[in-house]
Write a protein that holds these residues in place. Structure first.
Motif, short mmCIF file in Angstrom:
data_model
loop_
_atom_site.label_atom_id
_atom_site.label_comp_id
_atom_site.label_asym_id
_atom_site.label_seq_id
_atom_site.Cartn_x
_atom_site.Cartn_y
_atom_site.Cartn_z
N TYR A 1 77.09 -70.08 80.67
CA TYR A 1 77.96 -69.90 79.92
C TYR A 1 78.38 -68.78 81.68
O TYR A 1 77.98 -68.85 82.32
CB TYR A 1 77.58 -69.11 79.19
N LEU A 2 79.79 -69.40 81.68
CA LEU A 2 80.52 -68.98 83.17
C LEU A 2 82.20 -68.45 82.40
O LEU A 2 83.02 -69.17 81.13
CB LEU A 2 81.19 -70.64 83.04
N THR A 3 81.82 -67.42 83.19
CA THR A 3 83.20 -66.66 82.14
C THR A 3 83.95 -67.01 83.40
O THR A 3 84.02 -66.49 84.63
CB THR A 3 82.98 -65.10 82.25
N LEU A 4 85.89 -67.19 83.63
CA LEU A 4 86.63 -66.57 84.88
C LEU A 4 87.95 -65.80 84.28
O LEU A 4 88.79 -66.40 83.69
CB LEU A 4 87.35 -68.14 85.04
N PRO A 5 88.19 -64.89 85.02
CA PRO A 5 88.90 -63.78 83.77
C PRO A 5 90.30 -64.16 85.27
O PRO A 5 89.82 -64.79 86.36
CB PRO A 5 88.28 -62.45 84.45
N LEU A 6 91.05 -64.27 84.37
CA LEU A 6 92.39 -65.20 84.96
C LEU A 6 93.59 -63.93 85.02
O LEU A 6 93.65 -63.03 84.99
CB LEU A 6 93.11 -66.10 84.14
N ALA A 7 95.08 -64.22 85.59
CA ALA A 7 95.83 -63.12 85.90
C ALA A 7 96.46 -62.34 84.91
O ALA A 7 95.89 -63.01 83.32
CB ALA A 7 96.96 -63.47 86.94
N ASP A 8 97.10 -60.80 84.53
CA ASP A 8 97.44 -60.85 83.33
C ASP A 8 96.37 -60.51 82.03
O ASP A 8 97.29 -61.05 81.44
CB ASP A 8 98.60 -61.52 83.43
N GLY A 9 95.75 -60.16 82.45
CA GLY A 9 94.26 -59.88 81.59
C GLY A 9 93.66 -61.64 80.77
O GLY A 9 93.17 -61.29 79.71
N ALA A 10 94.47 -62.50 81.14
CA ALA A 10 94.20 -63.39 80.31
C ALA A 10 92.82 -63.92 80.86
O ALA A 10 91.51 -63.53 81.72
CB ALA A 10 94.69 -64.99 80.44
N ILE A 11 91.97 -64.75 80.35
CA ILE A 11 89.96 -65.07 80.59
C ILE A 11 90.00 -66.58 80.27
O ILE A 11 90.44 -67.33 79.49
CB ILE A 11 89.42 -64.10 80.07
N ALA A 12 89.17 -67.32 81.03
CA ALA A 12 88.81 -68.95 80.48
C ALA A 12 86.89 -68.64 80.49
O ALA A 12 86.83 -67.58 81.53
CB ALA A 12 89.17 -69.44 81.58
N HIS A 13 86.88 -68.95 79.47
CA HIS A 13 85.23 -69.30 79.61
C HIS A 13 84.83 -70.82 79.27
O HIS A 13 85.30 -71.36 78.57
CB HIS A 13 84.91 -68.72 78.34
N VAL A 14 83.79 -71.20 79.25
CA VAL A 14 83.10 -72.39 79.89
C VAL A 14 81.94 -72.71 79.01
O VAL A 14 80.79 -71.61 79.76
CB VAL A 14 83.07 -73.44 80.99
N HIS A 15 81.29 -73.03 78.14
CA HIS A 15 79.49 -73.19 77.42
C HIS A 15 79.21 -74.82 78.19
O HIS A 15 80.05 -76.26 77.77
CB HIS A 15 79.53 -72.94 76.35
N VAL A 16 78.66 -75.06 79.01
CA VAL A 16 77.87 -75.97 79.09
C VAL A 16 75.92 -75.87 79.30
O VAL A 16 75.69 -74.89 78.51
CB VAL A 16 78.06 -76.36 81.03
N ASN A 17 75.62 -77.06 78.03
CA ASN A 17 74.34 -76.91 77.62
C ASN A 17 73.90 -78.27 77.73
O ASN A 17 74.18 -79.56 76.47
CB ASN A 17 74.85 -76.56 76.16
N TRP A 18 72.90 -78.73 77.86
CA TRP A 18 71.45 -79.93 77.82
C TRP A 18 71.45 -80.13 76.43
O TRP A 18 70.01 -81.60 76.98
CB TRP A 18 70.62 -80.20 79.33
N LEU A 19 70.82 -78.87 75.72
CA LEU A 19 70.04 -78.79 74.80
C LEU A 19 70.52 -78.30 73.16
O LEU A 19 69.25 -78.82 72.75
CB LEU A 19 68.66 -77.92 75.24
N SER A 20 71.89 -78.46 73.91
CA SER A 20 72.07 -78.90 71.90
C SER A 20 72.16 -80.00 71.45
O SER A 20 72.81 -81.13 71.81
CB SER A 20 73.82 -78.52 72.55
N PRO A 21 71.62 -80.11 70.11
CA PRO A 21 71.31 -81.52 68.98
C PRO A 21 72.75 -82.21 68.57
O PRO A 21 73.26 -82.98 68.83
CB PRO A 21 70.18 -81.22 68.10
N THR A 22 74.02 -81.12 68.65
CA THR A 22 74.67 -81.49 68.49
C THR A 22 75.72 -81.54 69.78
O THR A 22 75.78 -80.70 70.58
CB THR A 22 75.42 -80.46 67.45
N LYS A 23 76.68 -82.74 69.00
CA LYS A 23 77.35 -83.06 70.68
C LYS A 23 79.20 -82.32 70.58
O LYS A 23 79.42 -82.66 69.89
CB LYS A 23 77.35 -84.06 71.00
N ILE A 24 79.14 -81.56 71.68
CA ILE A 24 80.70 -81.59 71.44
C ILE A 24 81.13 -80.87 72.34
O ILE A 24 81.20 -80.87 73.70
CB ILE A 24 80.70 -78.96 70.72
N ARG A 25 83.00 -81.73 72.11
CA ARG A 25 83.53 -81.62 73.89
C ARG A 25 84.86 -81.25 73.47
O ARG A 25 85.86 -82.05 72.70
CB ARG A 25 83.96 -83.09 73.57
N GLN A 26 85.08 -79.49 73.08
CA GLN A 26 86.08 -78.69 72.78
C GLN A 26 86.97 -77.78 73.24
O GLN A 26 85.92 -77.27 74.44
CB GLN A 26 85.38 -78.54 71.86
#
Lengths: 355, 355, 355, 355
Positions: free
Chosen positions: B210-235
């Motif tokens: 899990y990767l959190t990236l605070p951006l300017a002006d209070g915005a935020i980006a977040h990334v979830h990467v995972n090798w162990l999930s039985p369902t595939k999501i690219r969203q």
């Protein structure tokens, strides 16, 4: 169902949640609604309706002195939970408290201490835990169907009402945390809490929240709560060494899916340096979606309250569960204040053992 | 299309990615494949096929001395990118590098410095950025269709191959980070990085991240990467003040959706203390799914390389983009080592301004 | 796998489908590609590639005289299937024919008669039947997992190419019909055929088609084929007395679902007049999605051809299967000409029994 | 909203549907609930509740003699609709009838004739037509957004209650037919009806039904109704020359989708023989999902009743609409009796023109 006399209950607080409690206590074979208490007498009367068998009062004392009140169900604002619960416990009444258990873990500890001292039931109304889906999740995990839990990923996002008094963590995360506490073997016992909130619309509080909870043995839980998402998602993945469960609460046709898929690590060497070379194998088995009954959660909740009182045992969502959730929420505040650093919550556990 | 002569390119590395580059350079009107270079000559020959017009060689020098080679495309292991790219730049060749740009930001800085000194194009092959969906996302954001970005939430999970040499962050997050760098106005410039990894199967590296990236002006980006999930999501969700975009890469029938829904904060008072009382309003407008052409991303990528060389400008995914992605990945490592604490990455920006 | 010599095959027709057959015969351990025959010699050569071990010829006779050709695979235009197949059968060769088996049921009957007379295998390449999903559907039905079939509903719609020579029934329905023939116990034996076509864009042929096939014992099959639908659907429901199966070919994450749900009629009276009062009960059991291997259908198809030859048995999709599909398609034409009236197809069955 | 006096309404029938009508008439600014009439007086009283301003009676005459009753809303069993409606119309009352308008088209014709003779409003309560989704569909088609309608495909299937008195056509298809009548320009005017029913569980009536309705100009409508499907689908596709609309009633997040995709036939020759060679072109444009308000259909329905009375015009779902639906249902019975043959329904139209 049984010939035992019904337990008597008084509902305190006739606002938003109180009427739901009243309706479910009335619908139950195990309960007799004895009284409804609210400072706004007219509101209390409206909830009771025409019945003359139920006491309507604005004074908590009127309720606590009655011998036919076995339990008091509290649905007042969170800030008053502690005081009312302590009075009820001291009057020898079992207590059910709407979530959150209290406005602070300190207040919650007083409540837990008092209940244990008096030998009375203190239950937190973590309603979601009594939905058919969550009850089934707990059963599956308890029965070992998933193996050991590897990670939990919970997403609870939608275009939500920005609350005047609490941030998105306090508004939404209690659902995820109380469910985690309910389904994880041994309850929610993270080794730390790291939280990142964002307030991109300058609402004065976090509207987007990410919450990471490292668990024992390298496992991890993560919660995403969000008031600003135009799409609504209510999904929880519980991945285990044997199987993985996905709960999609917005898919009534297939709410629970159990995937017999996963990654296995076949340890082939005792040499730690070889760990990277250990063989990985993949299982790609069937998927299974258990049928779930349609049943109201609150009905199951009031049954559990009755059963725990009759059997003299702790209810499934007891005061300690409520306290653990509060402790994590307080750690969230501490972590966001510290820029998202991992902070400790372990004291709750050791404290609970000492009480 | 034009009467200008085609640009000459040599592909270095004929392993996994090289053949894709060869195929796309050959399919392009703007490029002439001049040489393929690989220490394994047989492999290089196989990629070239029967053609006698393409030089097959095991020596980089054979390529660099040729006057008809305008650009060198590097698809060798990441650890060798720096050395090969520097040689090529010093020989006056434009350079395309398979992602990641280098194995470290230090190596990447040398490459960027050399390219700027020589006035040559240094491009990172962030292939995903040239897919029709991501190109359209960039256009929509650039045109102001979303307003200001409030948050970005990216999920890239499935049952993945546990890599022998890198963890899940290095394996999967470069995709999300390079896309963020491509679509965010001004590129990926987080005010910090906080990352939490988990290795619940004892693979010796993070398998869930899990990767959190605070951006300017209070915005935020977040990334979830995972090798162990039985369902595939690219969203990926990109929420803005005006509209919100959802990219669901596994839904070919509706890959991009633009929601005209959101929360508005209507500031009614200049008094900061009243902030909580400012009025929130909700928009519940239409949803719109733009049609996307079916086009191979690599074809658009080699066109951009040619265009940037001819126009003497930086390509859309230049060396600086590759460096920004590497800097975040290094910060991820620093943050996980520090228990998930927020760490700094801001030096990249100031460094880039000085070069 | 075995020490038996490989079977020799000649592929006739190197156009659209031929190369796929060539590739799969070559990839098989059981087959030796002996010859490729096409009037367009250059096209035949291109399919064969550099190999000198495969005969390339424009004359069918060159193929039929060879002793090392055990089977002839025909992938020429449908109008020529009959003539070529008959020649091959008369030369003592087993025959595989690309679907449709012939351009008319009359031609198909000649082929079936000749194959039976000669004791040779005549197989129709109903490729879809050899996909992992359809193979599994057949197994489940054969094993009684669904009980008796109550209804089959098949939808195959999308924005499709309006074909110059055939209508939407001939273009798309053969897939559904051949699958029905494959999975239904005893094959596709409707008690009649009723079809309604529509040509709302004045293309000169049906572009939208609905096909109803009453089956024995009150069951029914229905097929919707459509070239004008902006959404793509490939879905078949097979409802049985015990369970119901849904095949969603566009959902790679859950292609097959087996629902343990349904309606039961509990007969409580022998009095026919009471039938309406008989008790209906509903089952709402689990859903189950079997894992399916990723395997190319054509590979399984050429294996089945080899096995049927070696074992001297009819293949799973034999000439009779191809004939049954053709008979239904001809009945479709008769029904649409008669305004959608129910027309007969039963003669195929009695004819097949007499051959 | 206006200063005009409210219209008075009497609801006849206090069973299943009556209470819904009572609730909506009461919630409306335009209506005054004057009386509730049911032979079961206790049931009628229960629906009215404590209010003393509403007449509760078991006699229809008590209602019809009152001057303050402008309209009578009939929610009794279908077999009694005709008699009650005729009495009300003859007493000078406007009439709203729960669907189906009557138990036979003959009865319905009497009702339509009487209403027209008296100049009174006769409205059928086709509730579904007043949902936000269907209202929007009608607007889009009326505004020409879809162009000419090419085909309509409606699916309404689930595990449904096998009804004691009616088959699946009469139980479910009225919804589809009344919606078709509402949205198609000029109403539902099929050139014929062909229907196939199946009763695979020997329930004594069709449990699975397929209904084909050829429309003018080569267009077609098709309806699939089914009580035996373990999956629930409520979907209608309306394909037009310009755009295609998909209504998925079970997807609250995107109920309506408008696809700017389709097939165009570019006529290039006046020679009819060349028709097959005319050029087909494909549009692959954007998809658009209009936002829909959340609004109860019955509220919009009672408003339409009031408006049609005040404006002296036919309501949107008038008696003729109810009659057209009944005529199709009777044709369905005739077609299934004739083995699915195409039967005529055109007499309704010419009859309606003569009335």
């Amino acid at each position: 169902m049984t010939t035992t006399r019904r337990l008597g209950v008084a509902v305190v607080g006739a606002g938003y949640w109180g009427p739901n409690l009243v309706r479910n206590f009335r619908a139950s074979d195990e309960w007799e609604l004895v009284a409804v208490c609210d400072r706004d007498l007219e509101r209390a009367q409206r909830v009771v309706g025409g019945s003359r068998d139920v006491l309507v009062t604005g004074e908590l004392t009127d309720v606590l002195v009655r011998g036919d009140v076995d339990a008091v169900a509290i649905a007042t604002p969170a800030g008053t939970h502690g005081t009312i619960a302590l009075s009820a416990l001291r009057a020898g009444k079992h207590v059910l408290v709407e979530k959150p258990l209290a406005h602070s873990s300190a207040a919650a500890r007083l409540m837990v201490t008092e209940a244990r001292a008096q030998g009375l039931v203190l239950m937190t109304d973590h309603t979601y835990c009594y939905t058919p889906a969550v009850l089934r999740m707990r059963e599956l995990i308890e029965a070992g169907e998933l193996g050991d839990v590897l990670f939990v990923d919970s997403v609870r996002i939608n275009l939500g009402l920005v609350q005047p008094d609490v941030d998105v963590f306090w508004d939404l995360a209690p659902h995820d945390l109380s469910i985690l506490d309910f389904i994880l073997p041994g309850g929610l016992r993270p080794t730390g809490v790291a939280a990142q909130g964002a307030d991109p619309i300058a609402a004065g509080k976090a509207c987007v929240g990410y919450l990471t909870l490292p668990l024992a043995d390298g496992a991890i839980a993560h919660v995403h709560v969000n008031w600003l998402s135009p799409t609504k998602i209510r999904q929880m993945v519980v991945a285990g060494t044997r199987r993985t469960l996905v709960w999609d609460d917005l898919n009534p046709q297939q709410r629970l899916s159990v995937y017999d898929r996963g990654v296995d690590l076949v340890q082939q060497s005792v040499d730690a340096a070889d760990r990277d070379q250990s063989q990985i194998s993949y299982r790609l088995g069937d998927t299974w979606a258990p049928a779930l009954p349609e049943r109201e959660a609150l009905g199951a909740m009031v049954s559990e309250l009755a059963a725990s009182i009759r059997e003299g045992r702790r209810p499934r969502t007891d005061g300690a569960a409520g306290l653990r959730v509060l402790s994590v929420l307080e750690a969230v505040a501490a972590s966001t204040a510290a820029g998202g650093a991992l902070v400790d919550v372990s004291t709750t556990d050791s404290w609970l053992e000492r009480v």
